[in-house]
Design a protein around this motif. Structure first.
Motif, PDB file in Angstrom:
ATOM      1  N   THR A 177       3.970  10.870  -6.187  1.00 57.56           N
ATOM      2  CA  THR A 177       5.058  11.478  -6.962  1.00 57.56           C
ATOM      3  C   THR A 177       4.571  11.914  -8.340  1.00 57.56           C
ATOM      4  O   THR A 177       5.130  12.828  -8.943  1.00 57.56           O
ATOM      5  N   ILE A 178       3.497  11.260  -8.812  1.00 59.24           N
ATOM      6  CA  ILE A 178       2.932  11.614 -10.120  1.00 59.24           C
ATOM      7  C   ILE A 178       1.936  12.764  -9.992  1.00 59.24           C
ATOM      8  O   ILE A 178       2.029  13.763 -10.713  1.00 59.24           O
ATOM      9  N   THR A 179       0.981  12.632  -9.061  1.00 58.70           N
ATOM     10  CA  THR A 179      -0.079  13.639  -8.942  1.00 58.70           C
ATOM     11  C   THR A 179       0.411  14.948  -8.332  1.00 58.70           C
ATOM     12  O   THR A 179      -0.086  16.026  -8.676  1.00 58.70           O
ATOM     13  N   LEU A 183       0.825  -1.199   0.000  1.00 54.39           N
ATOM     14  CA  LEU A 183       0.000   0.000   0.000  1.00 54.39           C
ATOM     15  C   LEU A 183       0.866   1.259   0.000  1.00 54.39           C
ATOM     16  O   LEU A 183       0.628   2.195  -0.775  1.00 54.39           O
ATOM     17  N   VAL A 184       1.876   1.284   0.861  1.00 53.50           N
ATOM     18  CA  VAL A 184       2.755   2.453   0.974  1.00 53.50           C
ATOM     19  C   VAL A 184       3.491   2.710  -0.340  1.00 53.50           C
ATOM     20  O   VAL A 184       3.578   3.856  -0.810  1.00 53.50           O
ATOM     21  N   ILE A 185       3.998   1.671  -0.953  1.00 49.90           N
ATOM     22  CA  ILE A 185       4.732   1.823  -2.211  1.00 49.90           C
ATOM     23  C   ILE A 185       3.832   2.360  -3.318  1.00 49.90           C
ATOM     24  O   ILE A 185       4.198   3.274  -4.069  1.00 49.90           O
ATOM     25  N   MET A 186       2.624   1.807  -3.414  1.00 53.58           N
ATOM     26  CA  MET A 186       1.695   2.236  -4.473  1.00 53.58           C
ATOM     27  C   MET A 186       1.277   3.696  -4.294  1.00 53.58           C
ATOM     28  O   MET A 186       1.304   4.484  -5.244  1.00 53.58           O
ATOM     29  N   VAL A 187       0.899   4.075  -3.053  1.00 55.08           N
ATOM     30  CA  VAL A 187       0.452   5.448  -2.813  1.00 55.08           C
ATOM     31  C   VAL A 187       1.604   6.426  -2.994  1.00 55.08           C
ATOM     32  O   VAL A 187       1.429   7.512  -3.564  1.00 55.08           O
ATOM     33  N   THR A 188       2.788   6.052  -2.535  1.00 55.65           N
ATOM     34  CA  THR A 188       3.967   6.907  -2.720  1.00 55.65           C
ATOM     35  C   THR A 188       4.220   7.151  -4.202  1.00 55.65           C
ATOM     36  O   THR A 188       4.480   8.283  -4.628  1.00 55.65           O
ATOM     37  N   MET A 189       4.137   6.101  -4.980  1.00 54.26           N
ATOM     38  CA  MET A 189       4.352   6.224  -6.418  1.00 54.26           C
ATOM     39  C   MET A 189       3.317   7.158  -7.053  1.00 54.26           C
ATOM     40  O   MET A 189       3.663   8.043  -7.848  1.00 54.26           O
ATOM     41  N   PHE A 190       2.048   7.003  -6.664  1.00 54.76           N
ATOM     42  CA  PHE A 190       0.997   7.856  -7.224  1.00 54.76           C
ATOM     43  C   PHE A 190       1.179   9.318  -6.812  1.00 54.76           C
ATOM     44  O   PHE A 190       0.934  10.237  -7.607  1.00 54.76           O
TER      45      PHE A 190
END
Length: 453
Positions: free
Chosen positions: A375-377, A366-373
């Motif tokens: 950095t994009i948004t 969860l942390v990796i996915m939200v962190t990645m998003f």
């Protein structure tokens, strides 16, 4: 409750009831906070901001997109305080209490939900546990209120001082991190009290007591009679002590010469600030130092503290101290070539080890996915995005400046992360599953060992 509602309720699993209950509480809070009466300006707050604040309060996080003191009226602040208390103790605690007040019998289904809410192994004594939780909360928050009043009343006057003492006692014990010192400086939190022993020790004491969990507090209270502590309590106390001491030493070492944080303080204030900033990432969200000015090494270590969080059956989030302890014990046992996971002359069952691994992997995913998003948004750097994400997941509330600047997409991501962090990714996954448990297949497959490592 009519027959249709009973039918719908009976088809829900305990995990689904908890998820829906928390969601409805958040929605109710968001509607109240979006009303004109809830703001200082008398103008309705954008619903997404009200929803963010309500989620942060119910999930006892403390992340805010608008400054609490300067944005919300006294009515809005009281709503936030009520949401914090409801989220910290759980809506089922209040539902059970009011049911007992009117003489309603607590049925088997309600006991199952309480067992799930308090992460208990069986249902025996869960109703008594609810009553003890309410008493413990009243006593500890009352003591915190008295101690903070001694400090705040001379500074703010009787009315404001008592109100501030009550609000911050509730916020600290429930590990929420909401503050009302925005009048001094927006989003300043407790920076003005960095060298104040009374405020620092009282707030940190409330944080620790709220974070170790009600089960541990009950065992400590009854220790003189029982002369026994469970393995759970021993692991919680051990890991909590280790994390606080290790965090204090590392923050002290890395920030000692930083002129923007510890470097400008006296020796005593450096020790006090390092101690407080080691306790706070355990899901509390208060800060006496400017986190945005900390060195990257310190911020990364705080991320690790936030990820671990508090302990089971507490007001805090994170993967929990006992989860980390179980994984570390399993690793140590593997290194020593032992098949069993042992602590304090007690063997931890394999299913508990699997559960600890599952929770950790789900949380990391969860942390990796939200962190990645993010950095994009938000076009944020990886450290900033990860800090805000882990702060949301661990229901901590610490921020280095990204949260108040979030876009609508970023706010929605953090809202979902706070919700998952408060209930736990495993609880949500179980709630979304068709069945609570899937039995092992009736046949036993042949064993074959893949290469590992």
């Amino acid at each position: 409750m009519n027959r249709l509602e009973k039918g719908i309720f009976s088809r829900l699993t305990p995990s689904q009831v908890l998820v829906i209950g928390f969601a409805l509480t958040i929605l109710t809070g968001a509607i109240l906070l979006s009303l004109p009466i809830s703001t200082e300006s008398g103008k309705p707050l954008p619903f997404i901001d009200a929803l963010f604040t309500s989620t942060s309060a119910v999930c006892v996080t403390g992340l805010v997109v608008v400054d609490t003191a300067t944005t919300y009226s006294t009515f809005g602040e009281v709503v936030i305080m009520f949401l914090i208390q409801t989220g910290g103790l759980g809506f089922m605690t209040y539902a059970t209490f009011f049911a007992l007040l009117v003489g309603k019998k607590i049925g088997m289904r309600e006991r199952l939900i309480l067992r799930e809410a308090f992460n208990q192994v069986d249902m025996s004594g869960v109703v008594r546990l609810v009553l003890m939780v309410l008493i413990i909360t009243l006593v500890i928050e009352g003591l915190g209120f008295i101690l903070l009043s001694i400090r705040f009343v001379p500074e703010w006057g009787w009315g404001k001082g008592l109100y501030y003492a009550l609000f911050h006692s509730v916020s600290a014990f429930n590990n929420a991190g909401f503050d009302l010192f925005g009048d001094y400086q927006k989003f300043s939190n407790l920076i003005r009290y960095v060298g104040d022993p009374m405020v620092n020790l009282t707030i940190s004491g409330l944080i620790i007591l709220g974070g170790i969990g009600f089960i541990v507090i009950l065992e400590l209270v009854q220790f003189r009679k029982t002369k026994r502590l469970s393995l759970h309590t021993k692991l919680v106390l051990t890991m909590t002590s280790i994390l606080i001491v290790a965090g204090m030493i590392l923050i002290l070492a890395t920030e000692w010469t930083n002129p923007a944080t510890l470097g400008k303080l006296s020796f005593g204030d450096r020790l006090l600030a390092s101690y407080f900033q080691s306790v706070s990432p355990r899901t509390a969200g208060f800060n006496t130092l400017n986190l945005a000015e900390m060195y990257p090494a310190t911020l990364f270590f705080i991320i690790l503290l936030m990820f671990v969080g508090a302990s089971p059956s507490s007001t805090g989030g994170g993967i929990k101290t006992t989860t980390l302890a179980t994984i570390l014990l399993a690793v140590w046992g593997m290194i020593r070539g032992r098949d069993n996971v042992v602590a304090y002359r007690r063997r931890i069952p394999y299913n508990q080890v699997y559960k600890a691994l599952t929770i950790t992997v789900a949380a990391l995913t969860l942390v990796i996915m939200v962190t990645m998003f993010l950095t994009i948004t938000e076009r944020a750097d990886i450290l900033t995005a990860m800090f805000e994400t882990v702060s949301a997941f661990g229901t901590v509330g610490l921020s280095i400046g990204l949260t108040p600047e979030l876009s609508v997409a970023g706010k929605i991501l953090i809202i979902l992360t706070m919700f998952a962090g408060r209930l736990g990714p495993l609880t949500i996954a179980v709630a979304l599953a068709r069945r609570l448990q899937e039995p092992d297949p009736p046949i036993r497959f042949p064993e074959e060992r893949p290469l590992i490592g």
